[in-house]
Design an enzyme around this catalytic site. Structure first.
Site, PDB file in Angstrom:
ATOM      1  N   ASP A   1       0.812  -1.216   0.000  1.00 58.15           N
ATOM      2  CA  ASP A   1       0.000   0.000   0.000  1.00 58.15           C
ATOM      3  C   ASP A   1       0.845   1.265   0.000  1.00 58.15           C
ATOM      4  O   ASP A   1       0.310   2.360  -0.103  1.00 58.15           O
ATOM      5  CB  ASP A   1      -0.941  -0.001   1.207  1.00 58.15           C
TER       6      ASP A   1
ATOM      7  N   ASP B   1     -11.315  -6.805  10.561  1.00 59.77           N
ATOM      8  CA  ASP B   1     -11.264  -8.250  10.715  1.00 59.77           C
ATOM      9  C   ASP B   1     -12.386  -8.751  11.615  1.00 59.77           C
ATOM     10  O   ASP B   1     -13.067  -9.726  11.288  1.00 59.77           O
ATOM     11  CB  ASP B   1      -9.897  -8.677  11.257  1.00 59.77           C
TER      12      ASP B   1
END
Length: 763
Positions: A147, A477
């Site tokens: 990223d 998550d």
């Protein structure tokens, strides 16, 4: 109790009594249950005493204590629910190999975001450990999501792919158990059964090659730019980390699908534009899912953080025993390995090893609907990530419209306008894709991969809501795992002799606090949304007890407020010459004494059963109070401005300690166990709490009044718990509390003393 195993088609006519691939083992829990229930009834007895006491109607401290203890009782009930039915799973990978069936392919995702906070050599070691797993290499494809769009990361992976051609065969030839080179060569995993004469010579050669690899990467890091940005590096020229097009490159391709070769290695940096949200790690994972879908499209996916290397070379085989070993695949929607850490300091001074948490709490989750998705070390079914519920999975996508003439249009509306991805998704959801496409060259898929990695691809699709990792929380998550459980899937994890993955735990003070604050914020974002577990269990297949288990985690933030308040009550009582605890002459004092003794012996017994020291127990108890009064409280109070739209959500990457991660897990450093500080306001509440209780104890000694013995003991207990902060008052540098924090905390403590006495005088 053993579960039923799957039979291959060839055995249906002539059944063979295959042994199961996994075994469920209930754990005896009678004594622990009795102690937990005893503590619960003692808490209820304390609440009853407060309601019936004469002090109930005229004491502020009494009212506050009752409210706090009511919360503690409710929270303990949630805790009992989690730990009530512990289980464990044994897996037998050799039985899987003995069946002679073709193993399914697996796509591996590694995520990194910043080459400074997450040094490239750490990512390289993780990737090398994954490329060397004991699994057919032509069945594996490793994708690295960068990223940061860093040429340093790409360069490091290019160099690592060259070293992998030596490292992977070496590991498999000599049955090396720990396959992250830094750990192996530091002596942390160099065990092998090979005693051949050529082994020492090969070992020295490989070690020398690894040292050269480290030197090349280190030199590139020091230069900033590893080489001229031409050729393979041309895509990195003139770009910014948060403003660049998609970059997808095949670093290594196992073109002939050799079973003794090296797995595919693909580099990915998704497109980023300032005006388009990128959703942090959840967005990166969804792009990885789409890119892998148009390239290899494996039915199973493993995702790991860049610092979580594969410690057990058979981890994929163990996971397959659970993913393939149930008669009903809904029993294993995903396989979540617990997060474990290497290089832990003696007696766990920062309380971040989580050994007891894994041993007792996570096993308790196994007795419910399964462990939560922890964001790393997790094997997913691709069809589950694509949003299929258990009912839809059983129908193989028929009720999704993927078997009629409008199938591709239906899928493109759901998954985006890529025809290639729609076709690959159709194969997955219909259950017809069991192997990677071996006929096509990976490079031919780059154009489609770049398209699905664009920053606008997800617009007007189900990505982030019904498909992929779910957006809307910094703890994506946990939210994604909740969504999967809500669709009826269960989750599991195997009990392995050696941990599946190992990472470097954050050390010191600020890093731990930053990480916990982010978690608390993410938990509250879920709790104060329509996706909270209580509402979810009413309308979905999320089991009620599983929803309570999720609620237990999400209430860590709100729990900090009553605990902080309760920690102030002893000092308040000393300042005002009152009491909020039963006096020595009251029979109710035995309730408090019993609670204190039984609870501490109960927690201590868990540490001893895990073969940890009494010092480790105390360090963890101490750190839990420090974290609750700092990170949890700060995260809780800081959430509401975000809820009201008064501040922006910020995701902080946890820095990785390169010194302890790469130079060896056994680095001798006398300062590593010392708490560190900075000028963050997160350290103000516990420092103020320390000053308040120190002042209270000083007043006791000066006045010579020992009437409130319970309050005095509690104040002394808090000072002992905050001992790292007490030491920080007399240290300098990063090991000392900064003067601005001291002055702010002292001012708050003085104000608390002043207003306590003002309130008492008015009363």
């Amino acid at each position: 109790m053993e579960s039923k195993c799957l039979s291959s088609p060839s055995t249906m006519a002539n059944p063979i009594p295959y042994l199961p691939l996994q075994e469920i083992i209930p754990r005896k829990n009678t004594l622990k249950r009795a102690v937990e229930v005893t503590i619960f009834f003692l808490l209820l007895s304390l609440l009853s005493y407060r309601l019936l006491s004469d002090n109930y109607n005229n004491s502020l401290a009494w009212h506050l204590a009752f409210l706090c203890e009511s919360w503690f009782t409710f929270f303990w009930l949630l805790f009992i629910n989690v730990k009530w039915n512990p289980l464990q799973y044994r897996t037998y990978p050799q039985r899987l190999l003995n069946r002679g069936v073709e193993l399914p392919p697996v796509d591996i995702f590694v995520t990194t975001a910043d080459p400074v906070l997450e040094p490239p050599i750490i990512t390289v070691n993780t990737v090398l450990s994954l490329l060397a797993l004991d699994y057919p290499p032509h069945k594996l494809a490793c994708y690295v999501s960068d990223d940061g769009a860093s040429p340093l990361t790409f360069y490091s992976l290019m160099e690592a792919s060259k070293f992998a051609k030596l490292w992977v065969p070496f590991c498999k030839k000599h049955n090396i158990q720990v396959r992250a080179p830094f750990m192996y060569f530091s002596g942390g995993g160099n065990a092998t059964d090979d005693i051949s004469l050529e082994f020492p010579q090969e070992w020295r050669k490989i070690k020398n090659e690894y040292e050269q690899l480290c030197n090349r990467i280190e030199e590139a890091v020091q230069r900033g730019i590893p080489c001229e940005l031409t050729g393979e590096f041309a895509d990195f020229s003139g770009i910014e980390g948060r403003n660049h097009p998609s970059i997808v490159k095949v670093i290594w391709e196992n073109k002939e699908n050799f079973s003794d070769g090296i797995p595919h290695l693909i580099y990915l940096s998704r497109e980023k534009q300032p005006k388009h949200p990128h959703h942090y790690k959840a967005g990166a994972m969804n792009v990885l899912t789409r890119v892998s879908g148009v390239i290899t499209n494996s039915p199973f996916m493993l995702n790991v953080d860049c610092d979580m290397f594969a410690n057990n070379p058979q981890v994929v085989l163990h996971a397959m025993c659970l993913l393939l070993g149930f008669e009903n695949e809904t029993e294993s929607g995903f396989v979540q390995h617990p997060q474990m850490f290497y290089g832990g300091l003696k007696d766990d001074p920062f309380g971040n090893q989580y050994v007891v948490l894994v041993e007792y709490v996570l096993r308790g989750f196994l007795g419910l609907q399964g462990p939560i998705y922890a964001g790393t070390g997790c094997f997913h079914r691709r069809k589950v990530i694509y949003g299929l519920s258990v009912d839809e999975a059983e129908n193989k996508g028929r009720n999704l419209g993927v078997v009629n003439g409008k199938s591709l249009e239906t899928l493109r509306a759901k998954f985006g306008d890529s025809i290639e991805f729609a076709e690959s998704a159709k194969l997955i959801m219909c259950g017809t894709n069991n192997s990677m496409n071996r006929s096509r060259c990976l490079s031919s898929c780059i154009k489609a991969a770049i398209h699905v990695a664009s920053s606008v691809y997800e617009y007007n699709t189900d990505w982030g809501t019904k498909v992929g990792l779910v957006y809307g929380s910094t703890t994506e998550d946990l939210l994604t795992g909740l969504s999967i459980h809500a669709r009826g899937w269960r989750s599991v994890y195997p009990d392995l002799d050696s941990p599946a993955f190992l990472g470097c735990a954050p050390t010191g003070g600020p890093i731990i606090m930053t990480q916990m604050t982010r978690w608390i914020t993410g938990f509250l974002e879920i709790l104060f949304s329509i996706r909270n577990p209580i509402l979810t269990t009413l309308a979905t297949k999320l089991q009620f007890r599983q929803s309570l288990a999720y609620l237990y985690i999400m209430l860590w933030g709100p729990y900090s407020l009553p605990e902080f308040c309760y920690a102030l009550l002893p000092a308040y009582s000393i300042f005002t010459k009152t009491h909020f605890l039963p006096t020595v002459s009251e029979p109710a004092i035995f309730i408090l004494v019993a609670l204190f003794i039984i609870y501490n012996l109960y927690t201590l017994s868990e540490y001893i059963q895990c073969r940890l020291s009494i010092r480790a127990w105390w360090n963890n108890m101490r750190m839990s109070r420090i974290i609750v009064s700092s990170a949890c409280l700060f995260g809780f109070l800081g959430f509401f401005p975000k809820l009201l739209g008064l501040s922006d959500k910020v995701f902080n990457v946890t820095p990785k300690d390169q010194a302890t991660s790469i130079q060896g897990a056994n680095v001798e450093d006398a300062d590593r166990g010392r708490f560190t500080f900075n000028e963050s306001p997160i350290f103000v509440p516990p420092t103020a709490l320390l000053f308040v209780n120190l002042t209270a104890l000083a007043m006791v000694f000066l006045d010579g009044s020992w009437l409130g013995i319970g309050e005095i003991v509690c104040s002394a207990w808090m000072v002992l718990s905050l001992l790292p902060f007490l030491k920080g008052l007399f240290r300098r540098g990063i090991y000392g509390i900064p003067w601005p924090t001291i002055w702010k905390s002292a001012t708050l403590a003085f104000l608390f003393l002043h207003f306590s006495r003002q309130w008492a005088s008015k009363g």
